[in-house]
Design an enzyme around this catalytic site. Sequence first.
Site, short mmCIF file in Angstrom:
data_model
loop_
_atom_site.label_atom_id
_atom_site.label_comp_id
_atom_site.label_asym_id
_atom_site.label_seq_id
_atom_site.Cartn_x
_atom_site.Cartn_y
_atom_site.Cartn_z
CG ASP A 233 -2.29 0.98 0.83
OD1 ASP A 233 -2.08 1.75 -0.03
OD2 ASP A 233 -3.24 0.87 1.47
C1 BGC Z 1 -4.74 3.45 0.11
C2 BGC Z 1 -5.21 2.32 -1.04
C3 BGC Z 1 -4.82 3.11 -2.38
C4 BGC Z 1 -3.56 3.87 -2.39
C5 BGC Z 1 -3.16 4.71 -3.83
C6 BGC Z 1 -3.62 4.38 -0.18
O1 BGC Z 1 -3.81 5.17 0.77
O2 BGC Z 1 -5.02 2.79 1.27
O3 BGC Z 1 -6.37 1.68 -0.99
O4 BGC Z 1 -4.84 2.16 -3.47
O5 BGC Z 1 -3.59 4.81 -1.44
O6 BGC Z 1 -4.23 5.45 -3.84
#
Ligand code: BGC
Length: 754
Positions: free
Chosen positions: A231
């Site tokens: 993530d």
């Molecule tokens: C989120 C993810 C997301 C990623 C990219 C993170 O803050 O937890 O779900 O895909 O950002 O935007």
Amino acid sequence: MKRDLKKLISQMTLEEKAGMCSGLDFWHLKGVERLGIPSVMVSDGPHGLRKQDDKADHLGLNDSIKAVCFPPAVLSACSFDRDLMYEFGDAIGKEAQANDLSVVLGPAVNIKRSPLCGRNFEYYSEDPYLAGETAAAFINGVQKHHVGTSIKHFAANNQEFNRMSASSDADERTLREIYFPAFETAVKKSQPYTVMCSYNRINGTYASEDPWLLTEVLRDEWGFEGYVMSDWGAVNERVAGLKAGLELEMPSSGGINDREIVDAVKDGSLSEAVLDQAVERILNIIFQYTDHREEQEFTLEADHELARKIASESMVLLKNDSVLPLKETEKIAFIGEFAKKPRFQGGGSSHINSFCVSNILDEVSGNANITYAKGFPSDADTYDEALAREAVSAAKDADKAVIFAGLPDSFESEGYDRSHMRLPECQNRLIDEILAVQSEVIIVLHNGSPVEMPWLSRVKGLLEAYLGGQAVGGAIADILFGRVCPSGKLAETLPYKLSDNPSYLFFGAGEHVEYREGVFVGYRYYDSKEMPVAFPFGYGLSYTNFAYSNLKVSLSELSDNDTVTVTVDVTNTGSVEGKEVVQLYVSDLTHAVRRPIKELKGYEKVSLMPGEIKTVSFTLDYRSFAWYNTQIKDWYAAAGDYEILIGASSRDIRLSENIRLTTQKLLPLHVHMNTTLGELLADERTANYAADIKERMLSFFGSTTTDADGSGDTAITEEMNIAMAASMPLRNIASFGLCSKEDLLAMIDEMNRQ
Ligand code: BGC
């Protein structure tokens, strides 16, 4: 085209290989031009594209391209419809191809442990079977176009508070039965190109550097073939992560972590073979996409219509005391700003820049007799007397009042959790005031997670629209005016109040969040406790009725490698065409372990014309009856009886049938001095020995005694003696002088040798 990736990797420098293991920037992977390795782009998200061309961020702050906002997971899961989820994924896959996106960052399948989690709107369900089936269908739809998905957030990411550091502390059985299966099902049924590991720690170890999670469970046990990405910002120690099975760090670490990888290879603390393998896995997915570029055409307008269909097939009609569908001849008051400005998606990384949004006022037919009063704002909790007065009078003058209520954006979002489950006070107050002047009141809810409904018993209609995506207005109009027969079912239980939720005492704060409710999540808890709830899991009304009959189970006895077919006939007994979600739950009657009273193991959605009958079929196998036994580190179902329940919700079981399991699988026998007589009696392998020991114990206790008061009442009955004996450890046989210690040890040995 078959590529020789190993050869390609052998031509890369150490720095190039390390570089492949982290992003180029926010959304791109690095490429190596001289070797023909392209730099590909990934993008959110689960219910529409958030492709950012200019300023990038992962919190949904900056604009992205205009796209279609399909219904978020909270709503689409209520369709209980695999075909529809496949169609949804297919549309996202086409849009991604057309926009040159190699991987779409979704679906998000974390379990709704508490109604408070700020991101529940992005998650499917409280039930792992439903979440897994829904995700697998969606992934298959997307990946048909050779666009990858990134199923997220692996794993046990069930709250937003301190999401980047908190530890989700759960026992292994709970992880395996509740928090893992949605990922497991998706890996086994749809092989997502990528898995996104979560921010949090699990039992103290960061998900991003947990070899058990990322390699043993995900790859070795489930057979995952793609690559794991972090993530955004979830990497703690890069080299530890790489060794554990985290191939790609996102986004870029500005070269810092790439250098750590290079240094670790140079100083021998990281084997270059581990790096090579990670690069191979990443390249494999990059080329799966670039070698299969498709000319894709799609129109935003057509996908808007699909978004409308998904929404109307998913919204859940919760209450209807003969007030719906509305008729065009009726005078209807629409109240609440959500009628004009519907809340249709949540905040954060999944936020879509919708190319258009439909509201109900634009969607009602010109012939309808509608008045609108704002009543309250959609973005704040402020009571305005003038607005309220106008709304009450509009409601009074109408035949029926439809109140569009819901949670303002600020009440729930990625990044933080809710602190309560209430609607804004101004809304509850106005609903009360309207109920005082109008008896025909219908509430339409726009929310990403359950809310308390203090007015529930007094309203006549209730539609849970959740967050409906950009076509929300059309979908609500379709249901309210009967153009679509509602068929959504709740993918979560709606409790009366927050404190009823099983995680209530343990949710949220602290560095270590203890999942003390264990496997008793959602209906597994509420139904086992026989607790009254506002609406149970799987519940949803229709404008027609369905009758269930003719339940047949193909086997009366099942052994380890068998599958059993369960069929049931469903009849549309009403007067309009409609769809029913037939649900199959299994209840363990062996009581070999503490388990929820029932668990969902199958569902099918069928469409029926009035009077039509269809046979619905399910297949069950050993796993359908099993729980995760940590002693054998495997799924286990004890021999004995199980009940197959067929219902229209978890609390509306229409038919049931028992089946007997005759498993060959036995738990390892380990008898010792402190094994109790009761344990020996319960196991058929030791029952003979136990019977003999029991007799000796009972004769030691002596015959039953009578009270000393001369009343002749029995003070200690035989039943009491037996119960007492059952809790005695074997060591007492020796200490009570019923046999020698040597003989006892020999007997224990004999039992263990079987
Ligand atoms: C989120 C993810 C997301 C990623 C990219 C993170 O803050 O937890 O779900 O895909 O950002 O935007």
